[in-house]
Design an enzyme around this catalytic site. Structure first.
Site, mmCIF file in Angstrom:
data_model
loop_
_atom_site.group_PDB
_atom_site.id
_atom_site.type_symbol
_atom_site.label_atom_id
_atom_site.label_comp_id
_atom_site.label_asym_id
_atom_site.label_seq_id
_atom_site.Cartn_x
_atom_site.Cartn_y
_atom_site.Cartn_z
ATOM 1 N N HIS A 62 38.326 18.568 -34.862
ATOM 2 C CA HIS A 62 38.050 18.248 -33.455
ATOM 3 C C HIS A 62 38.466 19.390 -32.539
ATOM 4 O O HIS A 62 39.646 19.609 -32.306
ATOM 5 C CB HIS A 62 38.802 16.970 -33.060
ATOM 6 C CG HIS A 62 38.453 16.460 -31.697
ATOM 7 N ND1 HIS A 62 38.447 15.128 -31.388
ATOM 8 C CD2 HIS A 62 38.079 17.101 -30.552
ATOM 9 C CE1 HIS A 62 38.096 14.969 -30.117
ATOM 10 N NE2 HIS A 62 37.877 16.162 -29.594
ATOM 11 N N HIS A 64 36.816 22.020 -29.026
ATOM 12 C CA HIS A 64 35.766 22.305 -28.055
ATOM 13 C C HIS A 64 35.637 23.817 -27.934
ATOM 14 O O HIS A 64 36.598 24.484 -27.556
ATOM 15 C CB HIS A 64 36.110 21.691 -26.695
ATOM 16 C CG HIS A 64 36.248 20.191 -26.758
ATOM 17 N ND1 HIS A 64 35.186 19.344 -26.536
ATOM 18 C CD2 HIS A 64 37.302 19.406 -27.051
ATOM 19 C CE1 HIS A 64 35.594 18.082 -26.682
ATOM 20 N NE2 HIS A 64 36.875 18.095 -26.991
ATOM 21 N N LEU A 65 34.472 24.338 -28.270
ATOM 22 C CA LEU A 65 34.258 25.781 -28.165
ATOM 23 C C LEU A 65 33.483 26.138 -26.900
ATOM 24 O O LEU A 65 33.354 27.305 -26.561
ATOM 25 C CB LEU A 65 33.541 26.312 -29.408
ATOM 26 C CG LEU A 65 34.331 26.157 -30.726
ATOM 27 C CD1 LEU A 65 33.524 26.689 -31.906
ATOM 28 C CD2 LEU A 65 35.678 26.865 -30.654
ATOM 29 N N ARG A 66 32.978 25.122 -26.206
ATOM 30 C CA ARG A 66 32.417 25.255 -24.850
ATOM 31 C C ARG A 66 31.102 26.017 -24.757
ATOM 32 O O ARG A 66 30.549 26.117 -23.677
ATOM 33 C CB ARG A 66 33.430 25.920 -23.896
ATOM 34 C CG ARG A 66 34.787 25.242 -23.825
ATOM 35 C CD ARG A 66 34.702 23.837 -23.294
ATOM 36 N NE ARG A 66 36.024 23.282 -22.994
ATOM 37 C CZ ARG A 66 36.302 21.988 -22.956
ATOM 38 N NH1 ARG A 66 35.356 21.100 -23.215
ATOM 39 N NH2 ARG A 66 37.500 21.558 -22.664
ATOM 40 N N ASN A 96 29.982 18.085 -26.413
ATOM 41 C CA ASN A 96 29.888 18.010 -24.950
ATOM 42 C C ASN A 96 29.769 19.383 -24.295
ATOM 43 O O ASN A 96 30.537 19.758 -23.418
ATOM 44 C CB ASN A 96 31.074 17.226 -24.364
ATOM 45 C CG ASN A 96 32.414 17.828 -24.709
ATOM 46 O OD1 ASN A 96 32.522 18.650 -25.607
ATOM 47 N ND2 ASN A 96 33.445 17.419 -23.992
ATOM 48 N N ASP A 154 32.272 12.326 -28.248
ATOM 49 C CA ASP A 154 33.623 12.640 -27.786
ATOM 50 C C ASP A 154 33.660 13.041 -26.310
ATOM 51 O O ASP A 154 32.809 13.772 -25.825
ATOM 52 C CB ASP A 154 34.228 13.773 -28.606
ATOM 53 C CG ASP A 154 35.626 14.083 -28.111
ATOM 54 O OD1 ASP A 154 36.483 13.198 -28.193
ATOM 55 O OD2 ASP A 154 35.845 15.201 -27.609
ATOM 56 N N HIS A 181 35.779 8.465 -29.998
ATOM 57 C CA HIS A 181 36.748 8.665 -28.907
ATOM 58 C C HIS A 181 36.955 7.279 -28.320
ATOM 59 O O HIS A 181 36.002 6.653 -27.869
ATOM 60 C CB HIS A 181 36.142 9.633 -27.889
ATOM 61 C CG HIS A 181 36.817 9.674 -26.552
ATOM 62 N ND1 HIS A 181 37.467 10.800 -26.085
ATOM 63 C CD2 HIS A 181 36.924 8.755 -25.562
ATOM 64 C CE1 HIS A 181 37.953 10.545 -24.875
ATOM 65 N NE2 HIS A 181 37.635 9.323 -24.531
ATOM 66 N N ASP A 306 42.105 18.982 -31.017
ATOM 67 C CA ASP A 306 41.432 18.687 -29.754
ATOM 68 C C ASP A 306 41.588 19.869 -28.789
ATOM 69 O O ASP A 306 41.808 19.689 -27.594
ATOM 70 C CB ASP A 306 41.947 17.386 -29.118
ATOM 71 C CG ASP A 306 41.022 16.905 -27.988
ATOM 72 O OD1 ASP A 306 39.950 17.510 -27.786
ATOM 73 O OD2 ASP A 306 41.384 15.920 -27.317
ATOM 74 N N HIS A 310 40.244 25.423 -20.824
ATOM 75 C CA HIS A 310 39.686 25.367 -19.467
ATOM 76 C C HIS A 310 40.006 26.650 -18.722
ATOM 77 O O HIS A 310 41.015 27.296 -18.999
ATOM 78 C CB HIS A 310 40.278 24.194 -18.690
ATOM 79 C CG HIS A 310 39.720 22.863 -19.105
ATOM 80 N ND1 HIS A 310 38.406 22.526 -18.906
ATOM 81 C CD2 HIS A 310 40.297 21.810 -19.713
ATOM 82 C CE1 HIS A 310 38.200 21.300 -19.376
ATOM 83 N NE2 HIS A 310 39.332 20.844 -19.884
#
Lengths: 425, 307
Positions: A62, A64-66, A96, A154, A181, A306, A310
């Site tokens: 899990h 996030h590589l964006r 996402n 998620d 999620h 996770d 940002h």
């Protein structure tokens, strides 16, 4: 090209090996594992791992590589570089992005970009529903052909039990796990855990039951349709209890938690440091204890990061306005090694939750150091002290609540498919 | 004692000694407002900015009058006139204001922790004029001042706080101060307006207003926070008024010398009846009057130290 990792303590949970072994890597594959490899070909690169631990590369189910869409937060290049530094050789990136990974073309984009620029392996997770909107199923089969290894909405739960049921049923064609999620949005809406700390800070709160209700709902549906379900970033004592009970009679349930949920409590939010704002929120001391017990007992199968990077400005605002998430790749191993020092898990048990169990969930060959296996290997020092400096992160996400803290345990070397992608030895 | 704090962010951080020091200082300022020339030169040459992101009549005016009576220059910025409508962040607004070298910034903001953020990044003294549902320290201090003035003591009293405890910064700050001095604090309101774990602050919870106010020394009424979704926690304001509106019957079961407080603005006929609001036990206007003295004391202690 051959590489010899020499003199380290090999800890491989899959084969239960634990001792001094040399590992010879031949191209992308592990060629030999034995007590002592003396004779090597000319030109073999020698890595001295003495006094260090040699282990299979970590697998993160899990993160996030964006990319695509939020390249100002992270890219596949920077994210995988951070992952490799942290000891991860395979990561699963959530859907996402913008556009959402709900179609073959987005999956293909991620796979291609990762192949071209990734420091480690990237396995995309597809969306359950188109646009993560909980209205209609995404084209799961098309994405499967392009390379997704799981499906998840998620960031939110799949709203509507009927829709989740369809997803769980449909995913069976491809043997894809559904990752949940857990968050009931009619009960959440705040930004910190509902408890004594939220009472003191006055911040709007998210009660533990927001997670637990959906955990219970999703388990009931999965059981009814006899489909595998993985509950991600579990954070409350109640969730652990629900999952523990469910697992006794239904074996297709697995779950993960993240290092911040067994390291920090909601007390950390009292300073209004926006780097402590994460979803699910940091919970109470009782929850943290239950998470640890769940890890010890085996109720919690996997430790995931996770990793949620940002840009600085999205955290440099009032707490209410700040984005949720912690940049986790580069602190995960050190924080998880805390469990070994606290006697919750032994080193083999910890590595199980970061290699073997994730590989099993995703149906991967990885997570083992054995002849013929892919050469995904890390070398780390479980006791080395270092001070977290977010400015030195490879990730674009400097959003860590651990900045300035001294942690113990550090990854020093990462090899992916025989390729050295990080070397601090 | 010596005042050492740069900022006043919350009551929870304050010791009893610090609170008493503020009250005693306020005592010495109270007379100034009764003189013909209501001004002393104490803060001459100092600049106080009131930065209000939420509407306010009492608090902003009170701070401004307090500053002016101490000869400080005051500038008011409210959200309608500030750059927030142009999309400037709070941090940038604050940094820009700091460049003009104010000595103190009084901030009111709808989000908890906003004053703490400014305190971290600015050299100016930051005074929390109310941050979301978190704290409203000067209100609790003026309430404490009023109780001491009327009761002669601020410990061992039975204090009932009635209304939307969950969303009230006034309730939180008062709970911290009153418990610190060892008073019995009873929170009364519908369960939807009582936050979970409130007992951990050492208060008792009572859902029945009649039982709650029996033998009370102090009754503090709160208003329904419409702007924080307060009306969704009850079926109707009419029903709320029936269950939690303070009337003369309630006051009669309290102690003879009970005082009735309200931080304002009042919703007459909802949480408090006219006859109670305007009755002999009401100290609501004393609270407002004392607010000026308490805020003079706070400003003096924070920025009047060295000239």
């Amino acid at each position: 090209m051959k590489t010899l990792i020499r003199g380290g303590r090999l800890v491989d949970p899959k084969t239960s090996m634990d001792g001094r072994y040399d590992v010879l890597i031949d191209g992308p594959i592990i060629g030999e594992v034995s007590k002592s490899i003396r004779r090597v070909d000319d030109g073999t690169k020698i890595i001295d791992a003495s006094k260090r631990i040699v282990a299979p590369g970590l697998i993160d189910v899990h993160c996030h590589l964006r990319e695509p869409g939020f390249e100002y937060k992270e890219t596949i290049r920077t994210g995988t570089t951070a992952a490799a530094r942290g000891g991860f050789t395979t990561v699963v990136c959530m859907a996402n992005t913008n556009p959402v990974n709900d179609s073959r073309s987005v999956t293909e984009f991620i796979v291609d970009r990762a192949r071209a620029e990734g420091a480690c392996k990237v396995l995309p997770c597809g969306a359950v529903t188109r646009g993560l909107k909980s209205e209609e199923l995404a084209e799961i089969g098309e994405m499967f052909e392009a390379g997704i290894v799981a499906i998840s909405d998620d960031g939110r739960s799949v709203r509507g039990a009927g829709l989740l049921r369809k997803a769980l049923e449909y995913a069976k064609i491809f043997k894809l796990p559904v990752i949940s999620h857990c968050e009931d949005e009619t009960l959440s809406g705040g930004c910190v855990h509902e408890g004594r700390a939220s009472l003191l800070s006055g911040l709007d709160a998210i009660p533990a039951i927001a997670e637990e209700l959906i955990a219970g709902r999703d388990i009931a549906i999965a059981r009814y349709v006899d489909a595998p379900l993985h509950l991600t970033h579990i954070s409350t004592a109640g969730s652990v209890e629900i999952i523990d009970r469910a697992k006794r009679t239904f074996r297709k349930i697995t779950c993960d938690t993240c290092p911040h949920y067994f390291t920090l409590t909601d007390e950390a939010t009292l300073t209004y440091d926006t780097n402590t704002k994460v979803n699910p929120p940091l919970r109470s001391q009782e929850d943290v204890s239950a998470i640890k017990e769940g890890l010890r007992k085996g109720t919690i199968d996997i430790i995931a990061t996770d990793h949620a990077p940002h840009e600085f400005t999205s955290k440099d605002v009032e707490f209410d306005l700040a984005t949720f998430g912690i940049s986790g790749f580069e602190t995960a191993l050190a924080l998880s090694l805390g469990l070994v020092r606290d006697g919750i898990l032994d080193l083999k048990g910890l590595l199980m939750k970061m290699t073997v169990n994730p590989a099993k969930l995703l149906g991967l060959e990885a997570g083992v150091i054995a002849e013929g296996a892919p050469a995904d290997i890390i070398v780390f020092d479980p006791d080395m002290e270092w001070t977290v400096d977010r400015d030195s992160f490879a990730s674009k996400g400097k959003n860590t609540p651990f900045h300035g803290m001294t942690l113990r345990g550090r990854n020093l070397f990462t090899m992916v498919d025989g390729r050295i992608v990080y070397n601090e030895l | 004692m010596n005042w050492k704090r740069k900022d006043l962010l919350g009551i929870r951080d304050l010791s009893k000694e610090e609170m008493l020091f503020i009250l005693d200082t306020a005592e010495s300022f109270k007379d100034i407002s009764k003189r013909e020339i209501k001004k002393v030169p104490t803060l001459r040459g100092k600049t106080v900015i009131t930065l209000f992101y939420e509407p306010s009549t009492r608090t902003r005016t009170s701070f401004e009058i307090a500053a002016k009576r101490l000869s400080a220059d005051t500038i008011n910025i409210s959200s309608s006139t500030s750059s927030s409508t142009k999309g400037e962040s709070l941090k940038d607004t604050a940094r820009n204001l700091e460049s003009m070298r104010p000595d103190a910034i009084v901030i009111r903001h709808g989000m908890p922790g906003a004053p703490h953020m400014l305190a971290r990044i600015l050299d100016s003294c930051i005074i929390n004029g109310g941050d979301g549902s978190h704290e409203h320290p000067t209100q609790a201090l003026l309430d404490l001042f009023t109780i001491r003035d009327k009761k002669g003591r601020i410990e061992g009293l039975k204090v009932v706080i009635v209304g939307d405890i969950a969303h009230s910064r006034v309730a939180r700050s008062n709970i911290f101060s009153l418990r610190n001095f060892g008073n019995d604090v009873i929170c009364c309101g519908p369960p939807t307006m009582i936050p979970p774990h409130i007992e951990t602050l050492g208060v008792k919870v009572e859902y029945d207003l009649k039982r709650a106010v029996r033998n009370a020394d102090v009754i503090m009424m709160l208003r329904i926070q419409k702007e924080r979704g307060g009306t969704t926690y009850i079926p109707s304001t009419k029903e709320y008024s029936t269950l939690y509106g303070l009337g003369r019957d309630h006051v009669e079961t309290a102690r003879n010398d009970v005082i009735i407080m309200h931080p304002g603005p009042m919703n007459r006929g909802i949480e408090i009846s006219d006859e109670v609001a305007d009755g002999p036990s009401s100290v609501i206007l004393d609270q407002v009057e004392n607010g000026v003295a308490v805020r003079m004391a706070v400003l003096y202690l924070l920025i009047g130290g060295e000239a």
